[in-house]
Each structure stands twice: as C-alpha cells, then as structure tokens.
Design a protein around this motif. Structure first.
Motif, PDB file in Angstrom:
ATOM      1  N   GLU A  70       0.816  -1.213   0.000  1.00 19.05           N
ATOM      2  CA  GLU A  70       0.000   0.000   0.000  1.00 19.05           C
ATOM      3  C   GLU A  70       0.852   1.267   0.000  1.00 19.05           C
ATOM      4  O   GLU A  70       0.452   2.296  -0.550  1.00 19.05           O
ATOM      5  N   ARG A  71       2.027   1.209   0.626  1.00 21.50           N
ATOM      6  CA  ARG A  71       2.910   2.381   0.642  1.00 21.50           C
ATOM      7  C   ARG A  71       3.432   2.669  -0.767  1.00 21.50           C
ATOM      8  O   ARG A  71       3.581   3.831  -1.151  1.00 21.50           O
ATOM      9  N   GLU A  72       3.721   1.628  -1.532  1.00 23.75           N
ATOM     10  CA  GLU A  72       4.195   1.853  -2.899  1.00 23.75           C
ATOM     11  C   GLU A  72       3.075   2.399  -3.783  1.00 23.75           C
ATOM     12  O   GLU A  72       3.331   3.187  -4.696  1.00 23.75           O
ATOM     13  N   VAL A  73       1.854   1.982  -3.530  1.00 24.78           N
ATOM     14  CA  VAL A  73       0.717   2.558  -4.253  1.00 24.78           C
ATOM     15  C   VAL A  73       0.574   4.035  -3.897  1.00 24.78           C
ATOM     16  O   VAL A  73       0.315   4.882  -4.763  1.00 24.78           O
ATOM     17  N   GLU A  74       0.800   4.357  -2.631  1.00 27.35           N
ATOM     18  CA  GLU A  74       0.761   5.761  -2.205  1.00 27.35           C
ATOM     19  C   GLU A  74       1.892   6.568  -2.848  1.00 27.35           C
ATOM     20  O   GLU A  74       1.722   7.759  -3.131  1.00 27.35           O
ATOM     21  N   ASP A  75       3.046   5.928  -3.084  1.00 30.12           N
ATOM     22  CA  ASP A  75       4.135   6.602  -3.793  1.00 30.12           C
ATOM     23  C   ASP A  75       3.666   7.013  -5.189  1.00 30.12           C
ATOM     24  O   ASP A  75       3.926   8.137  -5.647  1.00 30.12           O
ATOM     25  N   LEU A  76       2.991   6.104  -5.874  1.00 29.60           N
ATOM     26  CA  LEU A  76       2.465   6.413  -7.204  1.00 29.60           C
ATOM     27  C   LEU A  76       1.415   7.513  -7.133  1.00 29.60           C
ATOM     28  O   LEU A  76       1.353   8.385  -8.008  1.00 29.60           O
ATOM     29  N   ALA A  77       0.599   7.487  -6.093  1.00 31.84           N
ATOM     30  CA  ALA A  77      -0.407   8.548  -5.924  1.00 31.84           C
ATOM     31  C   ALA A  77       0.265   9.906  -5.798  1.00 31.84           C
ATOM     32  O   ALA A  77      -0.197  10.907  -6.379  1.00 31.84           O
ATOM     33  N   ALA A  78       1.374   9.969  -5.049  1.00 27.79           N
ATOM     34  CA  ALA A  78       2.102  11.229  -4.876  1.00 27.79           C
ATOM     35  C   ALA A  78       2.709  11.685  -6.196  1.00 27.79           C
ATOM     36  O   ALA A  78       2.697  12.880  -6.520  1.00 27.79           O
ATOM     37  N   LEU A  79       3.228  10.752  -6.977  1.00 23.48           N
ATOM     38  CA  LEU A  79       3.802  11.103  -8.271  1.00 23.48           C
ATOM     39  C   LEU A  79       2.736  11.581  -9.244  1.00 23.48           C
ATOM     40  O   LEU A  79       2.951  12.527 -10.010  1.00 23.48           O
ATOM     41  N   ILE A  80       1.583  10.932  -9.214  1.00 18.23           N
ATOM     42  CA  ILE A  80       0.477  11.358 -10.075  1.00 18.23           C
ATOM     43  C   ILE A  80       0.040  12.769  -9.708  1.00 18.23           C
ATOM     44  O   ILE A  80      -0.207  13.616 -10.575  1.00 18.23           O
ATOM     45  N   GLU A  81      -0.036  13.041  -8.429  1.00 23.94           N
ATOM     46  CA  GLU A  81      -0.413  14.388  -7.969  1.00 23.94           C
ATOM     47  C   GLU A  81       0.616  15.408  -8.448  1.00 23.94           C
ATOM     48  O   GLU A  81       0.266  16.493  -8.932  1.00 23.94           O
ATOM     49  N   ALA A  82       1.908  15.078  -8.330  1.00 22.79           N
ATOM     50  CA  ALA A  82       2.965  15.983  -8.776  1.00 22.79           C
ATOM     51  C   ALA A  82       2.923  16.200 -10.280  1.00 22.79           C
ATOM     52  O   ALA A  82       3.327  17.261 -10.780  1.00 22.79           O
ATOM     53  N   ALA A  83       2.407  15.201 -11.019  1.00 25.47           N
ATOM     54  CA  ALA A  83       2.342  15.289 -12.477  1.00 25.47           C
ATOM     55  C   ALA A  83       1.113  16.029 -12.973  1.00 25.47           C
ATOM     56  O   ALA A  83       0.965  16.234 -14.179  1.00 25.47           O
ATOM     57  N   GLY A  84       0.220  16.402 -12.050  1.00 29.41           N
ATOM     58  CA  GLY A  84      -0.949  17.167 -12.463  1.00 29.41           C
ATOM     59  C   GLY A  84      -2.283  16.579 -12.053  1.00 29.41           C
ATOM     60  O   GLY A  84      -3.330  17.149 -12.352  1.00 29.41           O
ATOM     61  N   GLY A  85      -2.268  15.434 -11.392  1.00 32.08           N
ATOM     62  CA  GLY A  85      -3.514  14.882 -10.870  1.00 32.08           C
ATOM     63  C   GLY A  85      -4.050  13.688 -11.616  1.00 32.08           C
ATOM     64  O   GLY A  85      -4.969  13.006 -11.133  1.00 32.08           O
ATOM     65  N   GLU A  86      -3.514  13.396 -12.799  1.00 26.55           N
ATOM     66  CA  GLU A  86      -3.908  12.213 -13.559  1.00 26.55           C
ATOM     67  C   GLU A  86      -2.737  11.804 -14.442  1.00 26.55           C
ATOM     68  O   GLU A  86      -2.000  12.659 -14.941  1.00 26.55           O
ATOM     69  N   ALA A  87      -2.555  10.510 -14.642  1.00 24.84           N
ATOM     70  CA  ALA A  87      -1.442  10.043 -15.473  1.00 24.84           C
ATOM     71  C   ALA A  87      -1.762   8.659 -16.010  1.00 24.84           C
ATOM     72  O   ALA A  87      -2.646   7.960 -15.502  1.00 24.84           O
TER      73      ALA A  87
END
Length: 259
Positions: A70-87
């Motif tokens: 779940e922490r790695e999924v949260e890492d991806l969530a943070a990256l998606i947010e940094a990329a603009g909210g969707e990826a």
C-alpha cells in the motif's frame, strides 16, 4: 533524479520528468531503478511528459519501515499528484504488478500498460514462488544480501555459471545494495497467482504485453491479465524477450497512451 516528492508516510521519492504532453509514469521491476527505464523514456518524451522514478528502498529514494504494498501505491499517488492529478502508467515485470495494484485501487489513472508480469500459471509455479519467498526472507533477515540476489537470479532462470560470473562483476556491489527491495517485489506479486477478482474491478483500459520470444508461461500470464480486466487487450511483440527493446516497445506504448 532532479526532483523529489513526499509520499503519504513521509518517504522521499526521487524522480525526473522529460518531454511535454500527457503524463506517463514508468515503473521499474526487481533489481532496477528509474535509470533502467531511461532509454524507454527518451522516445516516449517526444509525445508525453514522462516520469521515471526510483521506487522506495532503491536509488535516490528513501525507505520507511515497515514495508507494505500500500505504501508503494501511495508513492504512485504522490507522483500522479505531482504530475498534475492524472497520469497513465507503464510497468514492467513486478513493476507491472504494482501498476495493476494501483489501478485496481482506484488511483486517477487514465490508461495502464504492463509488460510480462510474471504471475505463475501452474501450481508448480505457485509452489516454487512460495519456496522462493521463504528462502528470500531468511537470507535478508540474516543479512545475506548476496545470497538473496542469487536466489532471485535463479528464479529468473539464469544458470549457475552465469550467476558465478555475475558475483565477480563490477555490478555485483550495486545489486547487493538494493537486494532488500527484492522483498518489496515479492510482496507486490502476492501469492504469484493472477489476481483475477481484483483485476475485474479495474475500470480503465489496460494493455498487457509479452514478447514473442519469451517463455510460453509469460505469454499466458499476459493473456490472463488482459482477459481478467474488463477493458483489457493483449498484444505480443514478435522477437522480443523479457529484456524488451525500447525502440520496439515505444511505438506500441505511444499508440496506446495517445488514444
């Protein structure tokens, strides 16, 4: 890596972005860092804003215990947010399993592509993975990083002579340095079976790829992923193996992500 973002638990995740356009995040597999996918990022960056990152516990990213998928999924969530909210997401091998976990978890993903997620396609394969998990856990608990790397290399099918040669290579120290992350990839793979019921809940298009020169069970696993996802598609890349060539893969991903 020239940028950092903080995951939900405060872990620093290092990444870099190239190109312009819709965001695409590349997820590496076992024994690799974001740099492993840099050659693929180059052609994709002609059409997309491509993010490569070091998964937690490797490269320039941090690590926070205890580990959980779940922490790695949260890492991806943070990256998606940094990329603009969707990826869109692309993952190779066990990195593909992480991508599937992310889309099944409802992250704001537009499209997802995976290459040869190594799910076991027989009960013998499931048993082999369970034995690997047991031996890997023991080796890492006892601090035997080199033995952990050897276990992984055997799992991938490398012969003993090749493994002995690898131990003498300049790359071995780097492999031992990220050996603890093998436990992360093992956890991401779950019980090694295709998670059909979980994939049935995925609501975005998923492209599941395999190499035409890869073992039959890897192609079968890729087909099973596509069949389990409501909007799943399977495609074989002629002549390719698990070490897929970026110049062959990039046009296929570009077509899929641009749709």
């Amino acid at each position: 890596m020239d940028k950092n973002t903080l995951s939900r638990d405060g872990t620093r995740i290092a990444y870099e972005t190239t190109g312009r356009g819709r965001p695409v995040i590349l997820v590496s597999g076992a024994m690799s860092t974001g740099a492993t996918l840099a050659p693929l990022a180059v052609p994709l960056s002609e059409r997309f804003s491509v993010v490569v990152y070091d998964r937690r516990g490797r490269g320039e990213s941090g690590e926070t215990a205890p580990y959980a998928v779940e922490r790695e999924v949260e890492d991806l969530a943070a990256l998606i947010e940094a990329a603009g909210g969707e990826a869109s997401l692309y993952g190779i091998s066990s990195g593909g399993a992480l991508v599937l976990q992310a889309v099944a978890g409802g992250l704001p993903v537009r499209r997802a592509a995976v290459y040869e997620v190594p799910y076991a396609m027989s009960e013998d394969g499931v048993k082999e993975r369970a034995e690997y998990t047991e031996r890997l856990t023991k080796a890492l608990t006892e601090g035997r990083r080199g033995d952990a790397v050897e276990l992984f290399l055997r799992l991938t099918g490398l012969g003993e002579g090749v493994i002995r040669g690898a131990r003498q290579s300049p790359m071995w120290a780097g492999m031992e340095s990220i050996a603890p992350s093998l436990a992360h990839d093992d956890a991401v793979m779950g019980d090694a079976r295709v998670p059909r019921s979980r994939l049935a809940s995925v609501t975005v298009p998923v492209l599941s790829l395999a190499g035409g020169a890869s073992p039959a069970w890897l192609r079968e696993a890729a087909q099973a992923v596509a069949q389990a996802v409501p909007e799943g598609t399977y495609r074989s890349l002629p002549g390719q193996s698990h070490m897929v060539e970026p110049e062959v893969l990039a046009p296929v991903l570009t077509e899929f992500f641009a749709a």
